[in-house]
Motif scaffolding. Structure first.
Motif, PDB file in Angstrom:
ATOM      1  N   ALA A  55      31.896 -29.502  32.827  1.00  0.00           N
ATOM      2  CA  ALA A  55      32.591 -28.326  33.365  1.00  0.00           C
ATOM      3  C   ALA A  55      34.106 -28.500  33.278  1.00  0.00           C
ATOM      4  N   ARG A  58      35.434 -27.996  29.740  1.00  0.00           N
ATOM      5  CA  ARG A  58      35.399 -26.596  29.314  1.00  0.00           C
ATOM      6  C   ARG A  58      36.291 -25.702  30.162  1.00  0.00           C
ATOM      7  N   HIS A  60      35.880 -24.950  33.261  1.00  0.00           N
ATOM      8  CA  HIS A  60      35.126 -24.167  34.242  1.00  0.00           C
ATOM      9  C   HIS A  60      35.572 -24.435  35.675  1.00  0.00           C
ATOM     10  N   TYR A  63      37.881 -22.012  37.372  1.00  0.00           N
ATOM     11  CA  TYR A  63      37.418 -20.658  37.677  1.00  0.00           C
ATOM     12  C   TYR A  63      37.185 -20.502  39.176  1.00  0.00           C
ATOM     13  N   PRO A 177      30.980 -18.916  35.026  1.00  0.00           N
ATOM     14  CA  PRO A 177      30.518 -19.924  34.055  1.00  0.00           C
ATOM     15  C   PRO A 177      29.201 -20.562  34.494  1.00  0.00           C
ATOM     16  N   GLY A 179      28.316 -23.441  33.882  1.00  0.00           N
ATOM     17  CA  GLY A 179      28.582 -24.810  34.311  1.00  0.00           C
ATOM     18  C   GLY A 179      28.820 -24.916  35.803  1.00  0.00           C
ATOM     19  N   ILE A 180      29.470 -23.906  36.391  1.00  0.00           N
ATOM     20  CA  ILE A 180      29.711 -23.892  37.834  1.00  0.00           C
ATOM     21  C   ILE A 180      28.389 -23.766  38.584  1.00  0.00           C
TER      22      ILE A 180
END
Length: 299
Positions: A55, A58, A60, A63, A177, A179-180
């Motif tokens: 994460a 990227r 993330h 965010y 995202p 990933g979050i």
């Protein structure tokens, strides 16, 4: 000739489902020497570190979801944690493939749940398929027979809880995202394992083979998460989604080869009903999407 988007998505989905089943295999193998909550905590810690690194790479982690999305992420994480607890408890006490077969009812329960909660259309054909699928689950669980036990009920409860997880994910904003969401679930599982360890006081020094099992389980689970996201972003969902049933085939093979388990005739019949009705439900949902796009009505 190169792969089409649909073929690529199908391969990602098959890889995802296989990774999840192999993760389950390593967790069950580790259970012989590792206390229950310790295994959950250590696997969760490994996954959390890995997903946090992904994460971060990227972007993330920068965010900031809206308050509404945080609420949905929290609900999804809670359902993930409860589902993990129920599933792993059942996994350690019932036939490997039988539990996997029960979980194949998930597309049916999600469709029914979406109709009840979100008022999504559900025609009589899909409703009939869902009811037949539930009959299949009863054949797998086999209440009133010697094959029935409490852990089969936990398997069914897992499906219901995971349905809540998936329905909450449907309402997340598209820009959140993945990933979050995955990292939140991993952290929730790690916290649950830590609480369990503190409550039971069970902690054991691990042999190298136990570390290997837990490490491979964590890697497989991360691979499953990643491949699942890739599958949903490649090709048409209606084409890709049926390949989720790869998990049942893999579970049958692993159950026989590793644990010397094979479902009885009733359970196999139930599995066929669940998979068949699930495939039909996915097909009808695909048709619904296509015809809605064309401005037609489907029942």
């Amino acid at each position: 000739m190169g792969l089409t988007d649909n073929m690529r998505g199908a391969l990602w989905m098959a890889l995802s489902m296989t990774s999840f089943v192999v993760n389950d295999t390593f967790m069950r193998l580790a259970s012989d020497a590792v206390p229950f909550y310790q295994a959950i905590f250590l696997r969760g810690l490994m996954i959390s570190i890995g997903l946090a690194a992904i994460a971060w790479s990227r972007g993330h982690l920068r965010y900031r979801p809206a308050q509404r999305d945080w609420g949905l992420i929290g609900l999804r994480t809670l359902a993930e944690v409860i589902g993990t607890l129920l599933f792993l408890t059942a996994l350690l006490h019932m036939a490997f493939a039988n539990l996997s077969a029960i979980l194949q009812a998930l597309p049916l329960t999600v469709s029914l749940g979406a109709a009840l909660v979100f008022r999504e259309p559900l025609g009589w054909r899909r409703l009939t398929a869902i009811l037949v699928g539930f009959v299949g689950v009863l054949l797998i669980v086999q209440p009133g027979t010697e094959a029935f036990n409490l852990y089969a009920v936990l398997g069914v409860a897992t499906v219901l809880v995971v349905t809540v997880r998936d329905l909450s994910a449907r309402r997340l904003s598209r820009d959140v995202p993945s990933g979050i969401v995955a990292l939140a679930a991993a952290l929730g599982g790690t916290a649950m394992g830590a609480i369990g360890v503190a409550a039971t006081g069970e902690w054991a020094a691990l042999a190298p083979v136990s570390w290997i099992f837990l490490g491979l389980a964590a890697l497989c689970l991360m691979a499953g998460y990643t491949a699942s996201v890739s599958a949903m972003r490649s090709g048409e969902i209606g084409f890709v989604a049926p390949f989720r049933y790869t998990s049942l085939l893999v579970a049958l093979v692993i159950g026989l080869a590793v644990f010397d388990e094979w479902p009885n005739t009733l359970a196999l019949t139930g599995a066929v009903l669940v998979v068949g009705t699930g495939l039909f439900t996915l097909y009808r949902e695909r048709e619904l999407t296509r015809r809605t796009t064309l401005g037609l009505r489907i029942r």
